[in-house]
Design an enzyme around this catalytic site. Structure first.
Site, mmCIF file in Angstrom:
data_model
loop_
_atom_site.group_PDB
_atom_site.id
_atom_site.type_symbol
_atom_site.label_atom_id
_atom_site.label_comp_id
_atom_site.label_asym_id
_atom_site.label_seq_id
_atom_site.Cartn_x
_atom_site.Cartn_y
_atom_site.Cartn_z
ATOM 1 C CE LYS A 51 59.014 58.195 30.660
ATOM 2 N NZ LYS A 51 57.664 58.134 31.304
ATOM 3 C CB SER A 305 59.393 60.795 22.985
ATOM 4 O OG SER A 305 59.328 59.300 22.727
#
Length: 507
Positions: A51, A305
């Site tokens: 992110k 992720s």
């Protein structure tokens, strides 16, 4: 035009804060699946998630006036940490609105990077709405977690690295999907450079907002979403990610909670690292893709992720992983209440191990047992075992995919209620914050008697409660309005076979 995104991705200023993460060969998983499987290790970023790429790229492009007024974001975890770190590096004041249910460890992490925190609402949607309001009032720039071209371009650098790190044949890239920013960025870059590569999005089957939008031909808003993979628990895919996904994404695969848990274990077995549920989503989808199509000999990449998982969720993950990889079968079996029955039952299982056996005397003729049985790992093994038991006179109800059984009943088996209670059963998601249960009970006001209550904390923002209430059916609507007013997600479970077989009242 894709060229504009390619230029944005190539110019993205992510490496002031991000590292080029390794593309690791997953040896054990590759051997088992008979394909070459690689993990793109975004869990190794400084905030343990991809992110920060999009957040930093967006904020680095702000003009002086925007930087002066600061930024604001809404997030319960990874995006918040990305924005906070980016703001710290760029000398920008950041305000993060987080739901009141956010675990303390994530609040401390964001605060340690210098961001100001406002706790508001029980859900991301409530925090998001409040952040939008504050953005207007304070003139701060709202940094969207996924629905922004500059954020999408920052995430697209993941694809740029993959194609640079692996120049040989590559068949498919599997990407976790929440709002769709990571998927959009990877898809637009990969399809421009290597259009032969399949881009496959992966969503939880109870939070599949992109899958449903593609089926409907337009973005839809889900009434409720599952919260286990909290990093992708989004009710509506972003507008720009959806536009790009329609053009550049080949397929979307949905996976169950058990399959995600099994994927967390797969990643641990190969890397000795622990992915968060959203982080393991792509591996779960990759495994399903291979099994469904009997794929072999291909080169497949999955995005790992993130690794922001609460330690106390690991118990739940371990419990569900065996079912997710088809190595445990859960059954309700009727056995004659006579000496030697259990022995006969065990003999029928041959060399298989019994992983769990729950029983309490209830009926003088037949016993109901909740049993876990080890399996070979093949999906067909379950049908074989059930058929074998039924052929030898043991009635069986399959509980392997029954969430009520797995989350509550297996821990409650101890006997039926002594009489018919005329109770109605609900499965309810409670917010994990102080006073939530008291608030709920005060709202009920002693109007209905609680005849059954089972609660387990899974280390998430929401806990699952199984509740029985003695009430006439004519009052159900009033009770459900009460739940709705409190914002609780619920489902009636009175007819669930797990409850009927093991916890219902005597008739």
């Amino acid at each position: 035009m894709p060229q504009k995104y390619i230029e944005k991705i190539l110019r993205a200023k992510v490496y002031d804060v991000a590292i080029e993460t390794p593309l690791d060969f997953a040896r054990s998983l590759s051997e088992r699946l008979q394909n070459s499987v690689y993990l793109k290790r975004e869990d190794l970023q400084s905030v343990f998630s991809f992110k920060l790429r999009g957040a930093y790229n967006k904020m680095s492009l702000l003009d002086a006036d925007a930087k002066h007024h600061g930024v604001i974001a809404a997030s319960a975890g990874n995006h918040a940490q990305g924005v906070a770190l980016a703001a710290n590096r760029l000398g920008i004041q950041a305000l993060i609105v987080m739901p009141t249910t956010t675990p303390e460890i994530k609040i401390k992490s964001v605060r340690s990077m210098g961001a100001e925190i406002v706790l508001f609402g029980d859900s991301y949607s409530e925090a998001y709405a409040h952040a939008q309001q504050l953005a207007e009032e304070t003139r701060r720039v709202f940094v969207h977690p996924y629905d922004d071209p500059d954020v999408i371009a920052g995430q697209g650098t993941v694809a740029m690295e993959i194609l640079r790190q692996h120049t040989a044949a590559l068949d498919a890239i599997f990407v976790p999907v929440g709002g769709g920013g990571l998927l959009a960025g990877i898809a637009v870059y990969a399809k421009f450079v290597r259009p032969d590569i399949k881009i496959i999005g992966v969503e939880p089957d109870d939070a599949d907002c992109l899958n449903r939008a593609l089926q409907a031909g337009e973005r839809i808003v889900m009434e409720q979403v599952g919260l286990f993979a909290d990093g992708v628990a989004v009710k509506q895919v972003g507008a720009e990610p959806f536009r790009l996904a329609k053009k550049y994404v080949d397929e979307v695969i949905t996976v169950s909670t058990d399959e995600i848990c099994a994927a967390i274990k797969d990643i641990f077995d190969d890397t000795r690292s622990i992915a968060e549920p959203a982080g393991a989503l792509a591996i779960a989808g990759l495994k399903k893709y291979v099994e469904r199509g009997q794929i072999s000999g291909q080169t497949l990449v999955a995005i790992d992720s993130g690794a922001n998982i609460n330690f106390d969720r690991l118990r739940y993950v371990a419990e569900r992983a065996q079912v997710g990889e088809h190595r445990e079968i859960l059954l309700a079996v009727s056995i004659p209440e006579v000496p030697g029955s259990f022995l006969a039952f065990c003999k029928l299982l041959g060399g298989r191990s019994i992983t769990e056996f729950n029983y309490r005397y209830f009926d003088p003729a037949m016993a109901q047992v909740f049993v876990g049985i080890s399996s070979s790992g093949l999906e067909t093994d379950r049908a074989t075992i059930i058929g074998h038991l039924q052929a030898h006179g043991f009635p069986v109800t399959d509980m392997t995919t029954n969430d009520l059984a797995k989350e509550h009943i297996r821990y409650m088996v101890g006997g039926h209620a002594p009489c018919e209670l005329n109770e109605i059963i609900y499965s309810i998601e409670f917010p994990e914050r102080p006073g939530a249960l008291l608030k709920f009970l005060l709202e009920l006001g002693g109007r209905w008697n609680i005849s059954l209550f089972h609660y387990r904390n899974h280390g998430a923002a929401f806990g699952k409660v199984l509740m029985g209430l003695q009430m006439p059916q004519t009052e159900q609507r009033a009770f459900e309005q009460c739940l709705h007013g409190l914002g609780f997600v619920y489902q009636e479970a009175t007819d669930n076979p797990a409850y009927r077989l093991f916890s219902g009242g005597m008739r």
